[in-house]
Design a protein around this motif. Sequence first.
Motif, PDB file in Angstrom:
ATOM      1  N   GLY A   1       1.925   9.578   0.703  1.00  0.00           N
ATOM      2  CA  GLY A   1       1.418   8.285   0.279  1.00  0.00           C
ATOM      3  C   GLY A   1       2.089   7.125   0.991  1.00  0.00           C
ATOM      4  O   GLY A   1       1.437   6.147   1.361  1.00  0.00           O
ATOM      5  N   VAL A   2       3.409   7.243   1.196  1.00  0.00           N
ATOM      6  CA  VAL A   2       4.128   6.197   1.923  1.00  0.00           C
ATOM      7  C   VAL A   2       3.617   6.114   3.353  1.00  0.00           C
ATOM      8  O   VAL A   2       3.366   5.027   3.878  1.00  0.00           O
ATOM      9  N   ARG A   3       3.455   7.259   3.985  1.00  0.00           N
ATOM     10  CA  ARG A   3       2.956   7.261   5.368  1.00  0.00           C
ATOM     11  C   ARG A   3       1.532   6.705   5.448  1.00  0.00           C
ATOM     12  O   ARG A   3       1.200   5.971   6.372  1.00  0.00           O
TER      13      ARG A   3
ATOM     14  N   LEU B   1       0.336   3.420   7.440  1.00  0.00           N
ATOM     15  CA  LEU B   1      -0.805   3.532   8.356  1.00  0.00           C
ATOM     16  C   LEU B   1      -1.870   2.494   8.025  1.00  0.00           C
ATOM     17  O   LEU B   1      -2.486   1.914   8.927  1.00  0.00           O
ATOM     18  N   THR B   2      -2.067   2.230   6.748  1.00  0.00           N
ATOM     19  CA  THR B   2      -3.004   1.190   6.327  1.00  0.00           C
ATOM     20  C   THR B   2      -2.571  -0.170   6.864  1.00  0.00           C
ATOM     21  O   THR B   2      -3.397  -0.948   7.360  1.00  0.00           O
ATOM     22  N   GLY B   3      -1.284  -0.458   6.786  1.00  0.00           N
ATOM     23  CA  GLY B   3      -0.767  -1.709   7.326  1.00  0.00           C
ATOM     24  C   GLY B   3      -0.937  -1.806   8.826  1.00  0.00           C
ATOM     25  O   GLY B   3      -1.285  -2.871   9.358  1.00  0.00           O
ATOM     26  N   LEU B   4      -0.710  -0.711   9.519  1.00  0.00           N
ATOM     27  CA  LEU B   4      -0.877  -0.687  10.975  1.00  0.00           C
ATOM     28  C   LEU B   4      -2.344  -0.906  11.355  1.00  0.00           C
ATOM     29  O   LEU B   4      -2.648  -1.663  12.280  1.00  0.00           O
TER      30      LEU B   4
ATOM     31  N   ALA C   1       0.839  -1.208   0.000  1.00  0.00           N
ATOM     32  CA  ALA C   1       0.000   0.000   0.000  1.00  0.00           C
ATOM     33  C   ALA C   1       0.868   1.251   0.000  1.00  0.00           C
ATOM     34  O   ALA C   1       0.543   2.234  -0.690  1.00  0.00           O
ATOM     35  N   ALA C   2       1.966   1.226   0.747  1.00  0.00           N
ATOM     36  CA  ALA C   2       2.878   2.377   0.758  1.00  0.00           C
ATOM     37  C   ALA C   2       3.467   2.612  -0.633  1.00  0.00           C
ATOM     38  O   ALA C   2       3.576   3.757  -1.086  1.00  0.00           O
ATOM     39  N   TRP C   3       3.821   1.536  -1.306  1.00  0.00           N
ATOM     40  CA  TRP C   3       4.362   1.670  -2.652  1.00  0.00           C
ATOM     41  C   TRP C   3       3.302   2.194  -3.620  1.00  0.00           C
ATOM     42  O   TRP C   3       3.582   3.083  -4.438  1.00  0.00           O
ATOM     43  N   LEU C   4       2.087   1.650  -3.519  1.00  0.00           N
ATOM     44  CA  LEU C   4       1.012   2.093  -4.412  1.00  0.00           C
ATOM     45  C   LEU C   4       0.674   3.566  -4.193  1.00  0.00           C
ATOM     46  O   LEU C   4       0.554   4.327  -5.161  1.00  0.00           O
TER      47      LEU C   4
END
Length: 77
Positions: A41-43, A47-50, A27-30
């Motif tokens: 976007g990376v952050r 955050l999505t992963g967390l 998700a960070a890469w996308l």
Amino acid sequence: MADQGQGQARSGFRITLVGHWLIGLPAAWLFGRLAGWDTVGVRLGLLTGLAATAVLLLRRYNKALSLRGGAEQPVVV
């Protein structure tokens, strides 16, 4: 013979791997590269992963409570 606590640590480790590495990093890469949001976007991807990790761990916790038959009310997600 595996200790019951050791099995719980393994499941938490696996959940964390899925949340951070299989959801958060892509998700960070996308968000960072393909969407063009750079650092923001990376952050947001991390955050999505967390957030995914938190939801998965809460589901695991609720399942453990229901199997144990405890008097505590499960956490609603």
